[in-house]
Design an enzyme around this catalytic site. Structure first.
Site, PDB file in Angstrom:
ATOM      1  N   TYR A  65     -23.465  22.085 -24.951  1.00 39.31           N
ATOM      2  CA  TYR A  65     -24.683  21.287 -25.001  1.00 39.31           C
ATOM      3  C   TYR A  65     -24.975  21.065 -26.474  1.00 39.31           C
ATOM      4  O   TYR A  65     -24.994  22.018 -27.245  1.00 39.31           O
ATOM      5  CB  TYR A  65     -25.860  22.019 -24.343  1.00 39.31           C
ATOM      6  CG  TYR A  65     -25.886  21.939 -22.839  1.00 39.31           C
ATOM      7  CD1 TYR A  65     -25.643  20.732 -22.185  1.00 39.31           C
ATOM      8  CD2 TYR A  65     -26.182  23.055 -22.068  1.00 39.31           C
ATOM      9  CE1 TYR A  65     -25.686  20.652 -20.798  1.00 39.31           C
ATOM     10  CE2 TYR A  65     -26.224  22.978 -20.679  1.00 39.31           C
ATOM     11  CZ  TYR A  65     -25.972  21.773 -20.063  1.00 39.31           C
ATOM     12  OH  TYR A  65     -26.023  21.699 -18.694  1.00 39.31           O
ATOM     13  N   THR A 121     -21.001  18.061 -22.337  1.00 35.55           N
ATOM     14  CA  THR A 121     -21.764  17.505 -21.210  1.00 35.55           C
ATOM     15  C   THR A 121     -22.700  16.424 -21.736  1.00 35.55           C
ATOM     16  O   THR A 121     -23.520  16.677 -22.614  1.00 35.55           O
ATOM     17  CB  THR A 121     -22.543  18.626 -20.494  1.00 35.55           C
ATOM     18  OG1 THR A 121     -21.571  19.555 -19.978  1.00 35.55           O
ATOM     19  CG2 THR A 121     -23.382  18.086 -19.351  1.00 35.55           C
ATOM     20  N   LYS A 153     -18.095  15.371 -19.966  1.00 36.79           N
ATOM     21  CA  LYS A 153     -18.464  15.684 -18.584  1.00 36.79           C
ATOM     22  C   LYS A 153     -19.732  14.929 -18.217  1.00 36.79           C
ATOM     23  O   LYS A 153     -20.747  15.032 -18.929  1.00 36.79           O
ATOM     24  CB  LYS A 153     -18.705  17.185 -18.432  1.00 36.79           C
ATOM     25  CG  LYS A 153     -19.267  17.611 -17.082  1.00 36.79           C
ATOM     26  CD  LYS A 153     -19.309  19.117 -16.972  1.00 36.79           C
ATOM     27  CE  LYS A 153     -19.828  19.581 -15.632  1.00 36.79           C
ATOM     28  NZ  LYS A 153     -21.288  19.568 -15.547  1.00 36.79           N
ATOM     29  N   HIS A 182     -23.378  16.121 -12.143  1.00 37.90           N
ATOM     30  CA  HIS A 182     -24.059  17.399 -12.374  1.00 37.90           C
ATOM     31  C   HIS A 182     -24.557  17.988 -11.049  1.00 37.90           C
ATOM     32  O   HIS A 182     -25.591  18.638 -10.996  1.00 37.90           O
ATOM     33  CB  HIS A 182     -25.229  17.200 -13.347  1.00 37.90           C
ATOM     34  CG  HIS A 182     -25.475  18.352 -14.275  1.00 37.90           C
ATOM     35  ND1 HIS A 182     -25.210  18.319 -15.617  1.00 37.90           N
ATOM     36  CD2 HIS A 182     -25.989  19.595 -14.048  1.00 37.90           C
ATOM     37  CE1 HIS A 182     -25.553  19.466 -16.183  1.00 37.90           C
ATOM     38  NE2 HIS A 182     -26.016  20.275 -15.243  1.00 37.90           N
ATOM     39  N   SER A 192     -20.354  27.878 -19.890  1.00 43.43           N
ATOM     40  CA  SER A 192     -21.515  27.090 -20.312  1.00 43.43           C
ATOM     41  C   SER A 192     -22.056  27.560 -21.660  1.00 43.43           C
ATOM     42  O   SER A 192     -21.998  28.748 -21.984  1.00 43.43           O
ATOM     43  CB  SER A 192     -22.615  27.227 -19.251  1.00 43.43           C
ATOM     44  OG  SER A 192     -23.841  26.727 -19.751  1.00 43.43           O
TER      45      SER A 192
HETATM   46  C1  FNR Z   1     -24.752  23.518 -13.213  1.00 46.76           C
HETATM   47  N1  FNR Z   1     -24.016  22.588 -13.937  1.00 46.76           N
HETATM   48  C2  FNR Z   1     -23.898  22.739 -15.314  1.00 46.76           C
HETATM   49  N2  FNR Z   1     -23.137  21.861 -16.031  1.00 46.76           N
HETATM   50  C3  FNR Z   1     -22.976  22.016 -17.367  1.00 46.76           C
HETATM   51  O1  FNR Z   1     -22.279  21.217 -17.978  1.00 46.76           O
HETATM   52  N3  FNR Z   1     -23.560  23.083 -18.005  1.00 46.76           N
HETATM   53  C4  FNR Z   1     -24.330  23.999 -17.367  1.00 46.76           C
HETATM   54  O2  FNR Z   1     -24.821  24.937 -17.968  1.00 46.76           O
HETATM   55  C5  FNR Z   1     -24.534  23.817 -15.966  1.00 46.76           C
HETATM   56  N4  FNR Z   1     -25.308  24.695 -15.262  1.00 46.76           N
HETATM   57  C6  FNR Z   1     -25.415  24.569 -13.885  1.00 46.76           C
HETATM   58  C7  FNR Z   1     -26.162  25.510 -13.169  1.00 46.76           C
HETATM   59  C8  FNR Z   1     -26.204  25.437 -11.779  1.00 46.76           C
HETATM   60  C9  FNR Z   1     -26.972  26.474 -11.025  1.00 46.76           C
HETATM   61  C10 FNR Z   1     -25.509  24.404 -11.103  1.00 46.76           C
HETATM   62  C11 FNR Z   1     -25.495  24.335  -9.589  1.00 46.76           C
HETATM   63  C12 FNR Z   1     -24.809  23.459 -11.814  1.00 46.76           C
HETATM   64  C13 FNR Z   1     -23.275  21.513 -13.253  1.00 46.76           C
HETATM   65  C14 FNR Z   1     -21.892  21.984 -12.812  1.00 46.76           C
HETATM   66  O3  FNR Z   1     -21.042  22.128 -13.911  1.00 46.76           O
HETATM   67  C15 FNR Z   1     -21.244  20.978 -11.836  1.00 46.76           C
HETATM   68  O4  FNR Z   1     -21.261  19.693 -12.399  1.00 46.76           O
HETATM   69  C16 FNR Z   1     -21.933  20.954 -10.481  1.00 46.76           C
HETATM   70  O5  FNR Z   1     -22.216  22.263 -10.054  1.00 46.76           O
HETATM   71  C17 FNR Z   1     -21.077  20.254  -9.439  1.00 46.76           C
HETATM   72  O6  FNR Z   1     -21.772  20.073  -8.248  1.00 46.76           O
HETATM   73  P1  FNR Z   1     -21.551  21.005  -6.934  1.00 46.76           P
HETATM   74  O7  FNR Z   1     -20.142  20.810  -6.494  1.00 46.76           O
HETATM   75  O8  FNR Z   1     -21.869  22.392  -7.368  1.00 46.76           O
HETATM   76  O9  FNR Z   1     -22.545  20.497  -5.958  1.00 46.76           O
END
Ligand code: FNR
Length: 369
Positions: free
Chosen positions: A141, A167, A243, A267, A117
């Site tokens: 980002y 993203t 994404k 997400h 990330s």
């Molecule tokens: C994320 N996700 C996320 N996505 C992204 O593009 N950059 C980021 O910094 C983050 N940070 C983040 C923190 C936390 C705590 C979570 C739970 C999720 C989204 C992540 O990449 C992904 O899309 C989701 O976690 C998928 O859903 P499930 O399977 O975890 O429920």
């Protein structure tokens, strides 16, 4: 690893997602756990992401020699041994002091991409140094100071990262009630600043040296549009994935604009509540893309049979989110490795029992109803 008949599994470690979540809650603070576990709004989408998998039933094939399952996947000219990657999750020092270093090392031990990330607790270079040549992708980002975004992309490229994941569903933060209730922002607490404070282009934009305020001023970018993406394409030779695509029209535009891959994702239900379950969005996107670029998937993968369903719906690979950060909270690198080991084993068993000896056969088998 212990063995029961043909199954290898991580001993003395939570097996199911429910157990993982319960154990993680015990070791994390309330603010941190709420931040990871919760979804946006009334959490309709968070729930739907999981429940919607049950709408799809596997119709397995028999008598197809599944003795040596090959679940490797080829993407952008590279072969990865498993179609299960680690999704970008920000600020992993919230879960464990070694944060992303631990997760990236765990991914490296399986040869699968670690998607780092932008808002990491360790920098691009620190993670590259900790993991050598193992596969790494960088999640971007966008930044209001566009040159800061491009600078991070260049650093990722110079550090050997293999793809850029932009993203597109987070141009602003979703309405997350757990964080509002707990008045909790890990970004404000400084957990996500490593890539910013190590970036000379970003640091030069600060007037008062306040890195965290600088990040908050930069990271929300509601003007993001296809024009920015065209400029990003000029800045890097790495494959670019978007994404957060859910609508087939956006998938069509992505292909038309020369994007190299898509990650179908909502997400993890953390952005707009009420959006379509990610697994329901996958089939229509795959149909629109028609194999022209890879389609990856995340949001709701909780076990190996979920992986089979996503692959059968046409995903080339899936990304794990919450399951692996819970493993990180419970046991650091070792915890992430245990989660991965169980996931990969269950995926292999599930594919074999579905009659799939190799992912290349997947499309022709028509396994879902
Ligand atoms: C994320 N996700 C996320 N996505 C992204 O593009 N950059 C980021 O910094 C983050 N940070 C983040 C923190 C936390 C705590 C979570 C739970 C999720 C989204 C992540 O990449 C992904 O899309 C989701 O976690 C998928 O859903 P499930 O399977 O975890 O429920």
């Amino acid at each position: 690893m212990a063995k029961v008949e043909n199954i290898s599994f991580a001993e003395n470690f939570p097996i199911s997602f429910k157990e993982l979540e319960e154990e993680a809650e015990k070791v994390m603070g309330a603010g941190g756990f709420g931040y990871v576990q919760s979804g946006a709004g009334g959490e309709e989408t968070l729930k739907k992401n999981i429940e919607s998998f049950a709408k799809y039933s596997i119709v397995p094939r028999m008598l197809r020699d599944v003795s040596v399952p090959d679940i490797s996947v080829n993407l952008f000219g590279k072969t990865y041994p498993y179609p299960v990657f680690l999704a970008p999750i920000g600020m992993q020092r919230l879960e464990h002091s070694e944060g992303e270093l631990a997760s990236a090392r765990a991914a490296a031990s399986f040869g699968i991409p670690f998607i780092q990330s932008t808002v990491s607790s360790y920098s691009i270079e620190e993670i590259a140094n900790a993991t050598g040549t193992s596969p790494k992708w960088f999640q971007l980002y966008w930044s209001n100071y566009e040159d800061a975004a491009f600078s991070m992309v260049r650093r990722a490229e110079e550090s050997g990262y293999e793809a850029i994941v932009l993203t597109v569903d987070t141009v602003m933060m979703g309405w997350r009630e757990a964080d509002l209730r707990n008045n909790f922002s890990p970004l404000k607490l400084g957990y996500g600043k490593a890539n910013y404070e190590s970036d000379p282009v970003f640091m030069a934009t600060l007037h008062d040296g306040d890195v965290v305020q600088g990040i908050l001023d930069n990271i929300h970018h509601p003007t993001l549009s296809w024009e920015h993406i065209a400029r990003l394409k000029e800045k890097t030779n790495l494959p670019i994935l978007l994404k957060g695509i859910l609508h087939p029209e956006d998938a069509r535009l992505a292909v038309e604009k020369g994007i190299d891959g898509i990650i179908v994702s909502n997400h993890g239900g953390r952005q707009l509540d009420g959006v379509i379950a990610a697994i329901d969005a996958l089939g229509p996107v795959v149909k629109e893309v028609k194999g022209r670029i890879p389609v990856l998937f995340d949001s709701g993968i909780r076990r190996g049979s979920d992986v089979v369903k996503a692959l059968a719906l046409g995903a080339d690979a899936v990304c794990l989110g919450r399951p692996y950060v819970y493993g990180l909270a419970i046991g650091g690198q070792n915890g992430v490795e245990k989660v991965l080991a169980n996931f990969i084993e269950e995926t292999k068993v599930s594919l074999s029992l579905a009659g799939v000896g190799s992912l290349k056969e997947m499309a022709s088998l028509k396994l879902l109803r």
